[in-house]
Design a protein around this motif. Structure first.
Motif, PDB file in Angstrom:
ATOM      1  N   PHE A 123      18.325   5.728   0.648  1.00 41.00           N
ATOM      2  CA  PHE A 123      17.024   5.628  -0.155  1.00 41.00           C
ATOM      3  C   PHE A 123      16.853   6.556  -1.021  1.00 41.00           C
ATOM      4  O   PHE A 123      16.421   6.942  -1.823  1.00 41.00           O
ATOM      5  N   LEU A 124      16.159   7.263  -0.124  1.00 43.63           N
ATOM      6  CA  LEU A 124      15.069   8.485  -0.316  1.00 43.63           C
ATOM      7  C   LEU A 124      15.961   9.695  -1.002  1.00 43.63           C
ATOM      8  O   LEU A 124      15.512   9.855  -2.109  1.00 43.63           O
ATOM      9  N   TYR A 127      16.587   7.848  -4.612  1.00 48.06           N
ATOM     10  CA  TYR A 127      15.254   7.897  -5.573  1.00 48.06           C
ATOM     11  C   TYR A 127      15.075   9.471  -6.189  1.00 48.06           C
ATOM     12  O   TYR A 127      14.689   9.799  -7.049  1.00 48.06           O
ATOM     13  N   VAL A 128      15.421  11.089  -4.768  1.00 47.02           N
ATOM     14  CA  VAL A 128      14.608  12.308  -5.731  1.00 47.02           C
ATOM     15  C   VAL A 128      15.982  11.991  -6.336  1.00 47.02           C
ATOM     16  O   VAL A 128      15.443  13.020  -7.609  1.00 47.02           O
ATOM     17  N   MET A 162       8.519   6.009 -15.661  1.00 43.60           N
ATOM     18  CA  MET A 162       8.045   5.972 -13.997  1.00 43.60           C
ATOM     19  C   MET A 162       8.038   4.180 -14.418  1.00 43.60           C
ATOM     20  O   MET A 162       7.465   4.067 -12.526  1.00 43.60           O
ATOM     21  N   PHE A 163       7.367   3.868 -15.181  1.00 41.88           N
ATOM     22  CA  PHE A 163       7.124   1.957 -14.642  1.00 41.88           C
ATOM     23  C   PHE A 163       8.484   1.376 -13.543  1.00 41.88           C
ATOM     24  O   PHE A 163       8.644   0.592 -12.541  1.00 41.88           O
ATOM     25  N   SER A 165      10.539   2.779 -11.766  1.00 41.86           N
ATOM     26  CA  SER A 165      10.515   3.584 -11.015  1.00 41.86           C
ATOM     27  C   SER A 165       9.936   3.002  -9.553  1.00 41.86           C
ATOM     28  O   SER A 165      10.091   2.967  -8.737  1.00 41.86           O
ATOM     29  N   ALA A 166       8.717   2.731 -10.377  1.00 43.87           N
ATOM     30  CA  ALA A 166       7.850   2.400  -9.776  1.00 43.87           C
ATOM     31  C   ALA A 166       7.967   0.689  -9.070  1.00 43.87           C
ATOM     32  O   ALA A 166       8.304   0.464  -7.643  1.00 43.87           O
ATOM     33  N   LEU A 167       8.465   0.361 -10.015  1.00 44.78           N
ATOM     34  CA  LEU A 167       9.345  -1.177  -9.716  1.00 44.78           C
ATOM     35  C   LEU A 167      10.372  -1.136  -8.869  1.00 44.78           C
ATOM     36  O   LEU A 167      10.398  -1.615  -7.654  1.00 44.78           O
ATOM     37  N   LEU A 169      10.960   1.740  -6.696  1.00 41.13           N
ATOM     38  CA  LEU A 169      10.176   1.759  -5.280  1.00 41.13           C
ATOM     39  C   LEU A 169       9.820   0.507  -4.420  1.00 41.13           C
ATOM     40  O   LEU A 169      10.055   0.728  -2.776  1.00 41.13           O
ATOM     41  N   TYR A 170       8.732   0.046  -5.005  1.00 41.43           N
ATOM     42  CA  TYR A 170       8.054  -1.359  -4.493  1.00 41.43           C
ATOM     43  C   TYR A 170       9.439  -2.023  -3.846  1.00 41.43           C
ATOM     44  O   TYR A 170       9.187  -2.613  -2.574  1.00 41.43           O
ATOM     45  N   LEU A 172      12.341  -1.583  -2.820  1.00 39.12           N
ATOM     46  CA  LEU A 172      12.754  -0.475  -1.999  1.00 39.12           C
ATOM     47  C   LEU A 172      11.719  -0.207  -0.296  1.00 39.12           C
ATOM     48  O   LEU A 172      12.519  -0.227   0.789  1.00 39.12           O
ATOM     49  N   SER A 173      10.845  -0.381  -0.793  1.00 36.83           N
ATOM     50  CA  SER A 173       9.499  -0.160   0.013  1.00 36.83           C
ATOM     51  C   SER A 173       9.861  -1.602   1.126  1.00 36.83           C
ATOM     52  O   SER A 173       9.393  -1.185   2.106  1.00 36.83           O
ATOM     53  N   PHE A 174      10.129  -2.769   1.301  1.00 37.63           N
ATOM     54  CA  PHE A 174      10.186  -4.360   1.116  1.00 37.63           C
ATOM     55  C   PHE A 174      11.493  -4.108   2.246  1.00 37.63           C
ATOM     56  O   PHE A 174      11.374  -4.762   2.900  1.00 37.63           O
ATOM     57  N   TYR A 176      12.761  -1.222   3.242  1.00 30.02           N
ATOM     58  CA  TYR A 176      12.531  -0.418   4.885  1.00 30.02           C
ATOM     59  C   TYR A 176      11.838  -0.934   5.439  1.00 30.02           C
ATOM     60  O   TYR A 176      11.538  -1.345   6.925  1.00 30.02           O
TER      61      TYR A 176
ATOM     62  N   VAL B  45       3.478   1.667  -4.048  1.00 28.03           N
ATOM     63  CA  VAL B  45       3.993   2.264  -3.283  1.00 28.03           C
ATOM     64  C   VAL B  45       4.140   2.696  -1.808  1.00 28.03           C
ATOM     65  O   VAL B  45       5.010   2.430  -1.190  1.00 28.03           O
ATOM     66  N   PHE B  49       5.071   2.121   2.071  1.00 32.40           N
ATOM     67  CA  PHE B  49       5.707   2.994   3.547  1.00 32.40           C
ATOM     68  C   PHE B  49       5.186   3.531   4.285  1.00 32.40           C
ATOM     69  O   PHE B  49       5.723   3.503   5.065  1.00 32.40           O
ATOM     70  N   PHE B  66       8.640   9.635   3.122  1.00 32.62           N
ATOM     71  CA  PHE B  66       9.384   8.206   1.524  1.00 32.62           C
ATOM     72  C   PHE B  66       7.387   8.343   0.608  1.00 32.62           C
ATOM     73  O   PHE B  66       8.307   8.466  -0.265  1.00 32.62           O
TER      74      PHE B  66
END
Lengths: 467, 105
Positions: A123-124, A127-128, A162-163, A165-167, A169-170, A172-174, A176, B45, B49, B66
């Motif tokens: 996922f890293l 995302y990049v 941006m909005f 991708s923030a959603l 990533l949020y 994805l953080s869970f 992870y 976020v 992480f 990340f």
């Protein structure tokens, strides 16, 4: 050495990018023609060198390319070359001529981002790649610096992107947090479908839904397409959408395979909403770029039908759909771009009135492309729609397929409105007859031939299926 | 007794920041305020992480990486967004969203 070989497509694209950048910097006076030829030749060479599909893993699983991903990369690069050919007239204009080099470099860097996106193994990297594909895109949309519409479209795009991708990533953080890894290969066994993971999946899907402009995440699409230069709208509607769709199907089918039950219903609802809402709004549009934006939202819905199919059949029909959709949509945007340059104003549906009497060939290309988008039999659009319907039907989604079929008929109505304007509606002052520049003509010819032949030659689908 | 800080406390901070960001994104009328709201979301976020990595998986550094990538990319996005906002400012003299409505249909 292995790493160099497995990353060959990316490395060769970076080489093209650097050469174009240097050629732009070193050339003393703005010599657009030479730069243009350099770009065409280099990109064609790049496609030819990377045609061979292969499978490779690099950086401990961070980068994982599959044969299908290689095919998609070639397809996206071919589309980019076509977009460059369409943009030639716009780039030769007085106010854009000096920054033509920037246009090529920015477009190629978004393409590089998409390369990483479709062959990410974690996922890293995904995302990049996604951000590399969308940040330069905002610059491209705001490219016409002195036109307020362009800046407005750019502002809307970058804030929405941006909005979203923030959603994402949020979410994805869970993922992870619950699995302890972001690598696709290790994630699949660790995903069990707990409520937290379902929430994460929904947030992730919402983030990619923005990129794909699926309803209800589509609000930025019409504004951005209308304000952006025609070539950039075309690029945005096929290349970036195609890359996002392929990334979505491979992640949902491979990474989120244990949570099939969760995303199956989600995708079904979103796709039916996309097709229906976009079709109803498209009927109301007068600006052609805005109209094509709604059309592309509904096409994104059809692409999602392939996601509902089985992995093999679904992926094949998705890639085939992207290939056909790329050609048809680029033909339409090519014609819109030429008309825009000719009239110097926004292209409305009424601009096309009686286009047949003055520019019969342009009207013909546009008609065939619209027929293909609507899915009328001899053209490729019919077969691509047929294959995605078959893929979704095969897994028992007959209700979704039925609703999509009904919507095909509605879409026929609004595509034919444009055809009617070109052939039947009278006009006191139709667009004067003009001769398009050579690259744009070649591009339209390639699109036209592909639309006509890709459906009839079954070898195209068989080639994709065999990859 | 000394109060202990657990994962859950950091997650609550994260979700509050996320919610504030989303609320701000939908209610603010200034493009710069929208940008600040989005930054708030991206930082929520990053906190998530970093916390998951530090408390749940301290052996691997994946979460920290990340966060680092997230910070760098957010900076790049902000730079582009501000450049575009300056362009809007040059064209209409201010950056209030109420007047950025030329494109509609």
């Amino acid at each position: 050495m292995d790493i160099l070989l497995s990353l060959q497509a990316e490395i060769s694209l970076v080489a093209v990018l650097v050469i174009v950048l240097l050629a732009d910097l070193i050339g003393k006076e703005p010599n657009h023609k030479r730069l243009q030829k350099t770009v065409y030749v280099l990109l064609a060479l790049h496609i030819a060198l990377n045609l061979r599909p292969f499978e490779a893993v690099a950086f401990g699983g961070m980068y994982h390319t599959t044969p299908m991903a290689c095919t998609v990369k070639s397809l996206l690069t071919l589309g980019t070359l076509l977009v460059f050919m369409q943009a030639s007239q716009w780039l030769e204009r007085e106010d854009t001529r000096h920054k033509a080099g920037e246009f090529y470099v920015l477009t190629l860097s978004t393409l590089l981002g998409m390369y990483f996106m479709v062959s990410a193994g974690s996922f890293l990297l995904f995302y990049v790649g996604l951000e590399l594909a969308s940040i330069p895109m905002a610059c491209l949309i705001a490219f016409d610096k002195y036109r307020h519409h362009s800046a407005e479209a750019g502002a809307k795009f970058i804030l929405n992107s941006m909005f979203s991708s923030a959603l994402m990533l949020y979410g994805l953080s869970f993922i992870y947090g619950t699995c302890g890894t972001a690598y696709f290969a290790e994630l699949t066994p660790a995903l069990t479908g707990t409520p937290l993971q379902v929430m994460a999946l929904v947030l992730f899907f919402a983030g990619l839904g923005f990129k794909l402009s699926l309803v209800p995440f589509h609000m930025w699409t019409p504004d951005t397409y209308q304000g952006a230069p025609a070539a950039v709208s075309g690029y945005l509607s096929v290349i970036s959408k195609g890359a996002a769709a392929f990334a979505l199907i491979s992640i949902l089918h491979h990474v989120f395979a244990p949570m099939l039950q969760s995303w199956d219903l989600l995708v079904s609802i979103v796709l039916v909403a996309s097709i229906t809402v976009a079709n109803l709004f498209a009927i109301l549009q007068h600006d052609l770029k805005r109209f094509m934006a709604y059309s592309s939202i509904s096409q994104a819905g059809y692409i999602m039908l392939a996601v509902l199919g089985e992995t093999g059949q679904g992926t094949t029909s998705l890639v085939y759909y992207i290939a056909v959709y790329l050609m048809a949509n680029l033909a339409v945007f090519g014609v819109i771009g030429l008309l825009e340059q000719q009239t110097g104003a926004a292209v409305e549906r009424s601009t096309c009135n009686a286009l047949y009497t003055t520019n019969p060939r342009l009207a013909f290309v546009m008609t065939i492309a619209l027929f293909s988008l609507a899915g009328i039999p001899p053209f490729a659009g019919f077969f691509s729609k047929f294959f995605v319907f078959a893929a979704a039907f095969h897994t028992g989604h007959w209700a979704v397929v039925f609703l999509a079929l009904v919507n095909t008929i509605i879409s026929l109505y609004y595509y034919l409105l444009v055809v009617k304007a070109m052939y039947i509606m009278p006009s006191d002052a139709p667009v004067a007859a003009f001769r398009s520049p050579l690259p744009a003509r070649v591009c339209l010819l390639v699109c036209l031939l592909s639309i006509m032949l890709m459906g009839v030659c079954s070898s195209v689908y068989q080639y994709i299926a065999a990859v | 007794m000394e109060p202990e800080v657990h994962v859950i406390h950091y997650l609550i901070i994260g979700i509050v920041m996320m919610a504030c960001g989303i609320y701000g994104f939908f209610t603010r009328k200034n493009l710069l305020a929208l940008l600040i709201s989005v930054e708030l979301m991206l930082n929520a976020v990053n906190i998530n992480f970093a916390v998951f990595c530090r408390y749940l998986f301290p052996d691997a550094l994946e979460g920290h990486f990340f966060s680092l990538f997230g910070i760098a990319i957010a900076a790049a996005e902000t730079a582009v967004a501000i450049a575009i906002i300056i362009n809007v400012y040059r064209n209409i003299g201010h950056v209030q969203t109420d007047d950025i409505t030329d494109l509609k249909g």
